[in-house]
Write a protein that holds these residues in place. Structure first.
Motif, short mmCIF file in Angstrom:
data_model
loop_
_atom_site.label_atom_id
_atom_site.label_comp_id
_atom_site.label_asym_id
_atom_site.label_seq_id
_atom_site.Cartn_x
_atom_site.Cartn_y
_atom_site.Cartn_z
N TYR A 68 17.38 10.28 22.13
CA TYR A 68 17.15 9.43 23.12
C TYR A 68 15.91 8.58 23.26
N VAL A 69 16.25 7.16 23.33
CA VAL A 69 14.93 6.28 23.21
C VAL A 69 14.81 5.85 24.71
N PRO A 70 13.66 6.00 25.51
CA PRO A 70 13.33 5.94 26.86
C PRO A 70 13.03 4.45 27.02
N GLU A 71 13.00 4.11 28.45
CA GLU A 71 12.56 3.00 28.86
C GLU A 71 13.10 1.71 28.49
N VAL A 72 13.94 1.68 27.74
CA VAL A 72 14.79 0.34 27.16
C VAL A 72 15.95 0.26 28.40
N GLN A 73 16.52 -0.93 28.09
CA GLN A 73 17.80 -1.10 28.64
C GLN A 73 17.51 -0.82 30.35
N SER A 74 16.78 -1.79 31.17
CA SER A 74 16.51 -1.61 32.51
C SER A 74 15.96 -0.24 32.98
N ARG A 75 14.98 0.52 31.70
CA ARG A 75 14.35 1.41 31.82
C ARG A 75 15.40 2.60 32.03
N ARG A 76 16.77 2.48 31.66
CA ARG A 76 17.39 3.77 31.86
C ARG A 76 17.62 4.33 30.43
N GLY A 77 17.06 3.60 29.34
CA GLY A 77 17.09 4.21 28.26
C GLY A 77 18.14 4.13 27.31
N LEU A 78 18.33 4.60 26.22
CA LEU A 78 19.44 4.43 25.20
C LEU A 78 19.75 5.98 24.52
N PHE A 79 20.95 6.46 24.54
CA PHE A 79 21.30 7.64 23.76
C PHE A 79 21.88 6.81 22.31
N ILE A 80 21.27 7.61 21.13
CA ILE A 80 21.75 7.03 19.89
C ILE A 80 22.25 8.35 19.22
N GLY A 81 23.50 8.14 18.54
CA GLY A 81 24.11 9.20 18.07
C GLY A 81 24.53 8.91 16.61
N THR A 82 24.26 9.39 15.67
CA THR A 82 24.52 9.27 14.47
C THR A 82 25.47 10.54 13.69
N ARG A 83 26.59 9.92 13.17
CA ARG A 83 27.54 10.61 12.78
C ARG A 83 27.17 11.65 11.62
#
Length: 237
Positions: free
Chosen positions: A221-236
């Motif tokens: 989970y990368v916080p504070e980006v994209q309108s402060r909602r953050g991003l979930f990053i998944g790697t296979r």
């Protein structure tokens, strides 16, 4: 899902409110390339009018989009005639091929209606990702970050049309309910009024991670980006 009326000025309205599609796409690409250098293809799920697609095509290469809304895709097709665009539901789509990266942005994931649908959607994203590929999901607000009874408003000029938009968002159990009211004025059409209701699930951070892990994705989970909602990053794996 946005209807035919609001789809016409969706992109203009969000841009006027400060949404920077280019900057958001650059942030997403940076996260993808940090985990998969040389990523050369991306599928944007729930792409809407295609606001992020031009930057994806420039920065990554082969780009495709999919959305459930025909009116939104009609606009995207006009602006992006060379980008393959598909009609499909993020909970059940199957394009029969995979990509280096699959994205689902602008909190579109919130439109699922249960934890089971969240899990199935993330599984679909993972199934369309190449081995060692990357899934990027922008969540809706978490229960603890959602602001109940939120009000927003704006007025935009779009082509020959003026649109006033007012929203009221409330919490109903584990969902948010946003009521959107539009007042549209143009020389040809006069003044028109219409309204839409959008419901989005308030999943916890742990529920997102659980869905990613179950789909075979290593979740971050990368916080504070994209309108402060953050991003979930998944790697296979």
């Amino acid at each position: 899902m946005y209807g035919a009326e609001s789809a016409k000025f969706y992109h203009a309205q969000h841009t006027a409110r400060g949404k920077d599609y280019r900057a958001e796409a650059e942030t997403v690409v940076e996260q993808i390339q940090a985990r998969l250098p040389g990523a050369a293809s991306v599928l944007d799920v729930a792409c809407g009018t295609g606001g992020h697609l031009p930057a994806f095509a420039e920065l990554i290469g082969h780009t495709e989009g999919i959305d459930l809304s025909e009116p939104m895709l009609d606009i995207a097709r006009t602006d992006l005639p060379h980008v393959p665009l598909h009609v499909g539901d993020m909970r059940s789509f199957d394009l029969g091929r995979t990509f280096d990266a699959v994205t689902c942005l602008f909190a579109s994931i919130g439109y699922v209606s249960s934890r089971a649908e969240l899990h199935e959607t993330v599984r679909r994203l993972a199934l369309h990702t190449n081995p060692s590929g990357v899934v990027v999901v922008e969540p809706w607000w978490f229960p603890e970050t959602f602001i109940d009874r939120w009000v927003s408003s704006d007025v935009i000029e779009w082509e020959d049309t003026t649109v006033a938009r007012a929203t009221h968002t409330v919490r109903e159990g584990n969902t948010s309910r946003m009521e959107v009211h539009y007042l549209q004025a143009s020389p040809a059409g006069g003044v028109r009024y219409f309204t839409e209701v959008h419901r989005a699930m308030l999943f916890s951070r742990e529920e997102y991670v659980e869905a990613f892990e179950e789909a075979g994705l290593r979740a971050e989970y990368v916080p504070e980006v994209q309108s402060r909602r953050g991003l979930f990053i998944g790697t296979r794996r």
